[in-house]
Design a protein around this motif. Structure first.
Motif, PDB file in Angstrom:
ATOM      1  N   ARG A 193       2.762  -8.107 -10.916  1.00  0.00           N
ATOM      2  CA  ARG A 193       1.348  -7.838 -10.656  1.00  0.00           C
ATOM      3  C   ARG A 193       0.844  -6.576 -11.342  1.00  0.00           C
ATOM      4  O   ARG A 193      -0.326  -6.498 -11.743  1.00  0.00           O
ATOM      5  CB  ARG A 193       1.126  -7.701  -9.135  1.00  0.00           C
ATOM      6  N   ASP A 212      -7.819 -15.760 -13.148  1.00  0.00           N
ATOM      7  CA  ASP A 212      -7.697 -14.510 -12.406  1.00  0.00           C
ATOM      8  C   ASP A 212      -7.231 -13.401 -13.346  1.00  0.00           C
ATOM      9  O   ASP A 212      -7.147 -13.581 -14.571  1.00  0.00           O
ATOM     10  CB  ASP A 212      -6.787 -14.679 -11.195  1.00  0.00           C
ATOM     11  N   GLY A 233       1.892  -9.388  -3.054  1.00  0.00           N
ATOM     12  CA  GLY A 233       1.400  -8.048  -2.782  1.00  0.00           C
ATOM     13  C   GLY A 233       2.510  -7.060  -2.486  1.00  0.00           C
ATOM     14  O   GLY A 233       3.699  -7.410  -2.462  1.00  0.00           O
ATOM     15  N   TRP A 272      -7.801  -6.444   1.650  1.00  0.00           N
ATOM     16  CA  TRP A 272      -8.149  -7.801   1.253  1.00  0.00           C
ATOM     17  C   TRP A 272      -7.994  -8.002  -0.254  1.00  0.00           C
ATOM     18  O   TRP A 272      -8.045  -7.067  -1.041  1.00  0.00           O
ATOM     19  CB  TRP A 272      -9.596  -8.112   1.665  1.00  0.00           C
ATOM     20  N   VAL A 273      -7.838  -9.273  -0.652  1.00  0.00           N
ATOM     21  CA  VAL A 273      -7.787  -9.616  -2.070  1.00  0.00           C
ATOM     22  C   VAL A 273      -9.160  -9.388  -2.689  1.00  0.00           C
ATOM     23  O   VAL A 273     -10.170  -9.891  -2.196  1.00  0.00           O
ATOM     24  CB  VAL A 273      -7.350 -11.079  -2.262  1.00  0.00           C
ATOM     25  N   ARG A 323      -3.027 -10.015   0.284  1.00  0.00           N
ATOM     26  CA  ARG A 323      -1.811  -9.956  -0.513  1.00  0.00           C
ATOM     27  C   ARG A 323      -1.045  -8.677  -0.182  1.00  0.00           C
ATOM     28  O   ARG A 323      -1.079  -7.695  -0.896  1.00  0.00           O
ATOM     29  CB  ARG A 323      -2.125 -10.060  -2.004  1.00  0.00           C
ATOM     30  N   ARG A 345      -8.388 -13.682   1.948  1.00  0.00           N
ATOM     31  CA  ARG A 345      -7.001 -13.605   1.511  1.00  0.00           C
ATOM     32  C   ARG A 345      -6.450 -12.192   1.673  1.00  0.00           C
ATOM     33  O   ARG A 345      -7.176 -11.212   1.527  1.00  0.00           O
ATOM     34  CB  ARG A 345      -6.899 -14.037   0.045  1.00  0.00           C
TER      35      ARG A 345
END
Length: 523
Positions: free
Chosen positions: A251, A401, A37, A79-80, A101, A99
Motif C-alpha cells: 500500500r 483506485d 490497512g 475510514w477509507v 482499512r 469502509r
C-alpha cells in the motif's frame, strides 16, 4: 515469498477473517493473513486536539468522506478515503459504502447487536414464495451460533419467539424503566412484542477480531499476518482450475508481490471480496456474482417526549434504557402492502433532545430544549431489503483506485416493498407511543440511502444449484474447490437482523469443514 506456498491464505482480518484464522490454526493449519490497512496504534495514530485547532473545526473535509455519515475531522483517519479508493453509482440512486482499512476491519467499530437469523429468513421462500431459500436452516447453524455467542459473551433474555431465536446468553436481568413498561403495555394491546435487545459484551469494552479471535490464532504459532497490502487479483492454475496464487501490492511502496497458496479464504467484506473476484474473472459460471445486493433499511422512526419527565422531573426509574421489537409482521398473518418484516430499535434517554425535533429557534428553542430535557423516547427501523437480481455491482473499467485496480460500480435502489415496510414501522411506532401517553415530536418515513446500515450482503450468494449461486452450503465456490468466501457476500437473504453473528457462525462452520476437507486431501 514468491516461491513459498502457504497452506491457507486469508484475505481480510475482520470478524470473518479472524474466525477463519482462529479455527484453522487451532486445527494445526498454517495460515497467512493479508490486510489492506495498518495495525492500529492508539499512541501513534491518535492525538487529542480541540476543534478550534483543526482546519475544518472538527467537521468533514469536503469531498473526502462523502458517504460516511459517522465521519468527522476527529476520526477521518479511521475510514477509507473515497478519493483514494472511489466507487461509482448513478447519481439518482446513491449508495453509502462505509469502509475501514485497519487490522481488524469494521469489527473495531461494530455496534455489537447480536441476533440469530430464524427460519423465517433461512426459509423465506418456503414461507412467502419470494426469492430463494438458503441451503441451510437454523438447526444447521444453531450449534455454531452457540459457540460464537460464548466467545463474544452475548447478553440477552430468553423470549421464546420463533422469529427471535434464543441463544447461549449471559442473562440480562436489568429492570425496565417506567417509560419502557408503558411502551410494553401499549405493545400488548396491539399484539406487538417488546423485548430486551441482545448485544455482545466482549471483553474490556471491545468485541472485535483483534481481541477475541486473532490472539488465539497467533498464540498457536500458525498464523502470520502482513498489513498494508492491497490484493489485486487471484491467479488460477490452468491445468487444475484451482486458485494457486494471490497478487498484491504494498500500500505504501507500491511494490508488486505475489504468494502461492494451497487454499484461499476470502474475508474482505461483501463488496471488496466481490470486487476482487470480478477483477480476477473467476468463480462466476452462474453469472450471478455481483447480483442480489442487499442490506437493511435504516432511518425511518419517531422521536417522542414522555410528558411526566419534562421540566426537571426525569429520573432513572422513569427514563432510560432500550428495547427491541423483533419482527412481528408476516408471521401468522400477511401484511397488506409488503412481505418479510422489520424490527424496531427503541431507546430512551435522561439527556437532551436534538433541536431538530422542534419547530422553533432562538430563545423559544432554548426554552423548549430546557423543558424537554430528559424526556426523550425514540424508535428506529431495521427492515429487511429483498434480494433482487437487478440490485448489483460490476467493475467500472473507466475508474481505478490509487493502486490502479478497477473500482466497483453499484446499482441498487429500494422498491415499494421497502417503502411500505418503512411506513408501517413509523405508523406502528406512533400508535404505540400515543397509546403509552407520549408526545410524538417528529416522524421520519424516508429511508436513508442503501448501504447506510453498513450491512451490505449478498453478491456471492450460497445455494445448492451451481447455476443460480456462487457458493455451496459450506461457503465453498462451486467452480473452484479451494476457494472459500466467508463474509456477508454469501447471504441468500438479508433478514432484519444485524448480520454479524451469522457471519461469524458461517465462518466458523466453513472453516471447520475446510479443515476436514484438507485433512482428507479433498482440498
Amino acid at each position: 515469498m514468491a516461491e513459498e506456498t502457504v497452506d491457507v491464505l486469508i484475505i481480510g482480518s475482520g470478524h470473518s477473517g479472524g474466525m477463519a484464522a482462529k479455527i484453522l490454526t487451532e486445527k494445526g493449519i498454517s495460515c497467512l493473513m493479508l490486510n489492506a490497512g495498518p495495525v492500529a496504534d492508539l499512541r501513534r495514530d491518535t492525538e487529542l486536539k480541540p476543534a478550534y485547532a483543526l482546519p475544518y473545526r472538527g467537521f468533514k473535509q469536503p469531498g473526502q468522506l462523502t458517504h460516511v455519515f459517522q465521519s468527522n475531522e476527529f476520526n477521518a483517519n479511521t475510514w477509507v478515503d473515497e478519493k483514494e479508493v472511489p466507487y461509482t453509482y448513478d447519481a439518482q440512486h446513491p449508495y453509502n459504502w462505509v469502509r475501514v482499512r485497519l487490522f481488524g476491519g469494521r469489527s473495531l467499530f461494530w455496534s455489537r447487536q447480536s441476533f440469530r437469523l430464524s427460519d423465517y429468513e433461512f426459509k423465506g421462500k418456503t414461507h412467502d414464495g419470494f426469492g430463494d431459500d438458503w441451503p441451510i436452516s437454523l438447526a444447521d447453524l444453531a450449534p455454531y451460533y452457540s459457540r460464537v455467542e460464548a466467545i463474544f459473551r452475548v447478553q440477552g433474555r430468553v423470549d421464546g419467539l420463533p422469529q427471535y431465536p434464543d441463544g447461549n446468553f449471559v442473562l440480562d436481568n436489568s429492570p425496565w424503566s417506567g417509560c419502557m413498561q408503558r411502551f410494553i403495555a401499549a405493545g400488548k394491546k396491539l399484539n406487538v412484542p417488546v423485548c430486551k435487545a441482545r448485544s455482545a459484551l466482549g471483553t474490556d469494552g471491545l468485541a472485535s477480531s483483534v481481541n477475541l479471535l486473532l490472539p488465539d490464532a497467533f498464540e498457536t504459532g500458525k498464523l502470520k499476518a502482513i498489513p498494508n497490502v492491497v490484493v489485486r487479483e487471484l491467479g488460477v492454475d490452468k491445468n487444475t482450475g484451482r486458485v494457486n496464487r494471490v497478487h498484491f501490492v504494498d500500500r505504501l511502496s507500491r511494490r508488486e508481490m505475489s504468494v502461492k497458496a494451497r487454499v484461499v479464504v476470502l474475508a474482505a467484506g461483501t463488496l471488496e471480496s466481490t470486487r476482487l473476484l470480478l477483477n480476477s474473472n473467476i468463480a462466476n459460471s452462474s453469472g450471478v456474482m455481483g447480483h442480489y445486493l442487499m442490506d437493511q433499511i435504516y432511518g425511518p422512526g419517531i422521536a417522542c417526549s414522555v410528558p411526566e419527565a419534562r421540566d426537571g422531573k426525569s429520573t432513572p426509574a422513569l427514563m432510560g434504557g432500550g428495547a427491541l421489537i423483533p419482527r412481528f409482521r408476516n408471521i401468522d398473518t400477511k401484511a397488506k402492502d409488503f412481505i418479510r418484516g422489520y424490527a424496531l430499535n427503541i431507546f430512551s434517554s435522561t439527556g437532551g433532545i436534538s433541536p431538530n425535533n422542534f419547530a422553533a429557534y432562538g430563545e423559544e428553542l432554548q426554552k423548549k430544549m430546557d423543558s424537554y430535557h430528559g424526556s426523550g423516547f425514540h424508535t428506529g427501523i431495521m427492515g429487511e431489503v429483498l434480494g433482487r437480481y437487478e440490485n448489483h455491482v460490476s467493475i467500472d473499467e473507466n475508474v481505478v483506485d490509487a493502486w490502479g485496480i478497477p473500482v466497483l460500480h453499484i446499482e441498487t435502489k429500494y422498491t415499494d416493498n421497502e417503502f411500505n415496510m418503512a411506513r408501517d414501522a413509523v405508523d406502528t411506532s406512533i400508535a404505540m407511543a400515543e397509546a403509552a401517553g407520549f408526545e410524538v415530536l417528529t416522524k421520519t418515513y424516508d429511508p436513508n440511502p442503501p448501504g447506510y446500515s453498513i450491512h451490505e450482503l449478498g453478491t456471492c450468494r450460497m445455494g445448492d444449484d451451481p447455476k443460480t449461486s456462487v457458493l455451496n452450503k459450506w461457503n465453498q465456490s462451486h467452480d473452484i474447490k479451494n476457494l472459500f468466501v466467508v463474509d456477508g457476500s454469501s447471504f441468500t437473504s438479508a433478514g432484519w437482523q444485524n448480520p454479524t453473528m451469522t457471519i461469524l457462525a458461517l465462518a466458523m462452520r466453513a472453516s471447520e469443514h475446510l479443515a476436514e476437507e484438507m485433512r482428507h486431501g479433498n482440498v
